[in-house]
Design a protein around this motif. Sequence first.
Motif, short mmCIF file in Angstrom:
data_model
loop_
_atom_site.label_atom_id
_atom_site.label_comp_id
_atom_site.label_asym_id
_atom_site.label_seq_id
_atom_site.Cartn_x
_atom_site.Cartn_y
_atom_site.Cartn_z
N THR A 1 0.86 -1.19 0.00
CA THR A 1 0.00 0.00 0.00
C THR A 1 0.89 1.23 0.00
O THR A 1 1.89 1.27 0.73
CB THR A 1 -0.91 0.01 1.25
N CYS A 2 0.53 2.23 -0.78
CA CYS A 2 1.32 3.48 -0.86
C CYS A 2 1.47 4.10 0.52
O CYS A 2 0.56 4.05 1.35
CB CYS A 2 0.63 4.46 -1.82
N CYS A 3 2.62 4.68 0.76
CA CYS A 3 2.93 5.21 2.10
C CYS A 3 2.56 6.69 2.26
O CYS A 3 2.83 7.27 3.31
CB CYS A 3 4.42 5.06 2.38
N TYR A 4 1.97 7.30 1.25
CA TYR A 4 1.71 8.73 1.38
C TYR A 4 0.31 8.99 1.95
O TYR A 4 0.13 8.89 3.14
CB TYR A 4 1.93 9.43 0.04
N CYS A 5 -0.66 9.32 1.12
CA CYS A 5 -1.88 9.90 1.69
C CYS A 5 -2.92 8.86 2.10
O CYS A 5 -2.75 7.66 1.88
CB CYS A 5 -2.48 10.90 0.71
N GLY A 6 -4.03 9.34 2.66
CA GLY A 6 -5.06 8.46 3.19
C GLY A 6 -5.94 7.80 2.16
O GLY A 6 -6.86 7.06 2.53
N VAL A 7 -5.71 8.04 0.87
CA VAL A 7 -6.46 7.28 -0.13
C VAL A 7 -6.14 5.79 0.01
O VAL A 7 -7.00 4.94 -0.10
CB VAL A 7 -6.14 7.76 -1.57
N GLY A 8 -4.86 5.49 0.32
CA GLY A 8 -4.47 4.11 0.56
C GLY A 8 -4.41 3.26 -0.69
O GLY A 8 -4.92 2.13 -0.73
N CYS A 9 -3.76 3.77 -1.74
CA CYS A 9 -3.71 3.04 -3.01
C CYS A 9 -2.87 1.76 -2.90
O CYS A 9 -1.78 1.76 -2.31
CB CYS A 9 -3.08 3.94 -4.08
N GLY A 10 -3.37 0.71 -3.52
CA GLY A 10 -2.60 -0.52 -3.60
C GLY A 10 -1.51 -0.41 -4.65
O GLY A 10 -1.71 0.18 -5.72
N ARG B 1 -4.71 2.78 -10.36
CA ARG B 1 -4.26 4.16 -10.56
C ARG B 1 -3.27 4.58 -9.47
O ARG B 1 -3.40 4.18 -8.33
CB ARG B 1 -5.43 5.13 -10.48
N LEU B 2 -2.32 5.43 -9.83
CA LEU B 2 -1.44 6.07 -8.86
C LEU B 2 -1.28 7.53 -9.26
O LEU B 2 -1.39 7.88 -10.44
CB LEU B 2 -0.05 5.41 -8.84
N CYS B 3 -0.98 8.38 -8.30
CA CYS B 3 -0.68 9.79 -8.61
C CYS B 3 0.84 9.94 -8.79
O CYS B 3 1.60 8.97 -8.70
CB CYS B 3 -1.21 10.70 -7.51
N SER B 4 1.26 11.17 -9.01
CA SER B 4 2.69 11.41 -9.28
C SER B 4 3.57 10.93 -8.12
O SER B 4 4.66 10.41 -8.34
CB SER B 4 2.92 12.90 -9.55
N LYS B 5 3.10 11.10 -6.90
CA LYS B 5 3.92 10.68 -5.74
C LYS B 5 4.03 9.15 -5.70
O LYS B 5 5.11 8.60 -5.49
CB LYS B 5 3.32 11.20 -4.43
N GLY B 6 2.90 8.48 -5.89
CA GLY B 6 2.93 7.02 -5.89
C GLY B 6 3.79 6.47 -7.02
O GLY B 6 4.52 5.49 -6.85
N LEU B 7 3.70 7.12 -8.19
CA LEU B 7 4.49 6.65 -9.33
C LEU B 7 5.99 6.85 -9.11
O LEU B 7 6.80 6.22 -9.80
CB LEU B 7 4.04 7.40 -10.60
N HIS C 1 -5.51 14.39 -2.52
CA HIS C 1 -6.03 13.02 -2.67
C HIS C 1 -6.29 12.77 -4.17
O HIS C 1 -7.43 12.56 -4.60
CB HIS C 1 -7.32 12.84 -1.86
N PRO C 2 -5.22 12.79 -4.97
CA PRO C 2 -5.39 12.86 -6.43
C PRO C 2 -6.13 11.68 -7.04
O PRO C 2 -6.92 11.86 -7.97
CB PRO C 2 -3.95 12.93 -6.95
N VAL C 3 -5.88 10.48 -6.55
CA VAL C 3 -6.52 9.32 -7.19
C VAL C 3 -8.03 9.34 -6.93
O VAL C 3 -8.83 9.02 -7.83
CB VAL C 3 -5.86 8.02 -6.71
N LEU C 4 -8.44 9.75 -5.75
CA LEU C 4 -9.88 9.87 -5.49
C LEU C 4 -10.48 10.98 -6.34
O LEU C 4 -11.63 10.90 -6.78
CB LEU C 4 -10.12 10.19 -4.02
FE1 SF4 Z 1 -0.26 7.38 -2.82
FE2 SF4 Z 1 -1.16 9.17 -4.58
FE3 SF4 Z 1 -2.65 7.08 -3.93
FE4 SF4 Z 1 -2.28 9.03 -2.17
S1 SF4 Z 1 -3.37 9.20 -4.14
S2 SF4 Z 1 -2.16 6.84 -1.72
S3 SF4 Z 1 -0.17 9.62 -2.61
S4 SF4 Z 1 -0.68 7.03 -4.99
#
Ligand code: SF4
Length: 705
Positions: free
Chosen positions: A7-16, A41-47, A178-181
């Motif tokens: 799970t992504c370590c950044y925001c509370g969306v909690g992307c896998g 999906r991932l945002c720039s930080k997750g990518l 919360h870009p992915v949401l």
């Molecule tokens: Fe990570 Fe971006 Fe998803 Fe937040 S929206 S959990 S920062 S990939």
Amino acid sequence: MAITPSTCCYCGVGCGVLIHSDGARVTGVEGDPAHPANHGRLCSKGLALADSCASQSGRALHPELRLTRDAARRRVDWDSALDTVAERLADVIRRHGPDAVAVYASGQLLTEDYYLFNKLTKGLIGSNNIDTNSRLCMSSAVSGYKLALGADGPPTCYQDLDLADCVLLAGSNMAYAHPVLFRRLEAAKAARPDRKWIVVDPRRTDTAALADLHLQIQPGSDVALFNGMLHHLIWEGLIDESYIAAHTEGFDALKRLLRDYAPRQAAGLCGIAEADLTAAAEWFGRSPASLSLYCMGLNQSSHGTAKNLALINLHLAAGQIGRPGAGPFSLTGQPNAMGGREVGGMATMLAAHRDIANPQHRAEVAAHWGVPPERLSDRPGLPAIALFDALKAGRVKAVWIVCTNPAHSLPDLEQARQALAQAEFVIVQDAYADTDTAACADALLPAASWGEKEGTVTNSERRISRVRAAVPPPGEARADGWIAAEVGRRLERLLYPDAPSLFQDCEPAAVFAEHAALTAGRDLDLSGLSHARLERDGPQQWPFPAGAAAGQARRYQDGRFATANGRALFHSTPYRPPADAVNAHYPFRLLTGRLRDQWHGMSRSGRVARLFSHAPEPTLDMHPADAARRGLQAGELVKVESRRGGLVLPLALCEDLPGGCVFAAMHWSGQHLDSGGVNQACSPAVDPQSFQPELKHAAVRVERA
Ligand code: SF4
């Protein structure tokens, strides 16, 4: 090559995510198509996660100690570091009592780590002095939920973003935070363009730019707006009288207060057109399903609880809760602020949403841990701002800071720095050795980072996901839970040598099982979950009691709330202005926030060059008309200064800000900026119920540097 789901370590969306590794290094990260939070999906930080893993610069690799303040820290082995930490803590406890020690942790800890730190502080040391940076993030949302609905946690789920007919975004730049949401919301709007978007924000953010209606309110006037909207709903007969009668209490008292918030008066307080306020109320009240999404703009306020309650009042009065597509939905800032609250890892709560003041609750937790009930203190612990005040005043002597950087993230930074200088003993446990706070450490304990440790996190929709280790930590870094347990074992031998250990099996799966059992029968009951179940069935939402086939997507669907009598409570919420008043000496309102591609104090995201392409340097944003009046030019250095302190930044002109407001991002600090971060100017005023500080508003002056 291996692929490890996590799970992504950044925001509370909690992307896998799927972590690609060669066993020693992370070689790539991609979105996990099977994860229900992001469907790949991932945002720039997750990518950029793989790049941040590849950069090992600044990592803490070995334990370090200094025996006196004027000495440099020197490398030691783990046994020496752990023994010294335990001995110093025991010494302070013996001399000054358990409340002279404090732990300050993080919404980025995994749930299992959080559980161990909470057990160590409350069950072993016997103090409630464990607070976290979640106090700066979500505590007003917690107070709002508890006071209105009877329990912490949102009643909604991500599917509601697809189903809502009207979406009210308040105090949230969701496109950045919360870009992915946000992409999911955009897709829902594209599929049904008749859906209404209302954005409440003093700035014209990228989120506001896509709204059907942008309410560009005066900073901090949200309560007046929500009260005015509810006044209009009552006047137009758009409230749900039968829902109010069947499921709530306190509406008559609220109605009396709302007489003072006729739309014209409320719009005047907010600085918007009355017609815009009533249009927002009409859309909210007449839509089959209305959803509100909110974040730090409501929470980081000296009246953040009232902002949350006023918004929940709207939902209860309109019956817009407990149905698909409807309800108040706080977006969690950090990846595991929710998991931390589940285990009770804050100064004002006990495990599984239990209360410190309740003797039965203390006895239940003590029995679960096998400690005498009197071990659990009935004194509330110190919330973040009060904790650092007590450190500065000498009432707290030793602090253990875990996975966070308060010398950057607290408001009124000079006070925080003085507090750390005043402490007898500062322990910093972090993956990075070059943070502002690590510079203040007497003991530096190197921690494993994301991709290097095992556990779980809970995202904004109450969904628990596994976080997995794909590679070993570098150097001698160790998992946070391992460090907590090793110190705990040493400390209990010093304090209670004849008692059975509280830290017998501290493997993450065993800790999760202990935590889950403690939630049985509570509102968040997740006793049906285990690491094995999560491995088998994937991420799950709570409540998930033992015997359940699945978690619960929405709460309160039967109209029964978590209060003693099952009724939700309306609260009368008068509007109050922000604590820091503007005047002739401090004429501007300083607003703070995040940028799209950076995270918190940039200890991770700041190591990836391409994440600076969106915003290469910090700026102070100001409306061109304000700059022209002061003869200031874009690019020149200006000093922005509050009653507490200030910093020097290059000026940027921005037509998206209202006149009289300036904006600076929260990310840069002393590590990247000679003059220190924007929080030097921020106000330490706190909300009286949530104790969350007003990081979103400070009165400042701006002058040529
Ligand atoms: Fe990570 Fe971006 Fe998803 Fe937040 S929206 S959990 S920062 S990939």
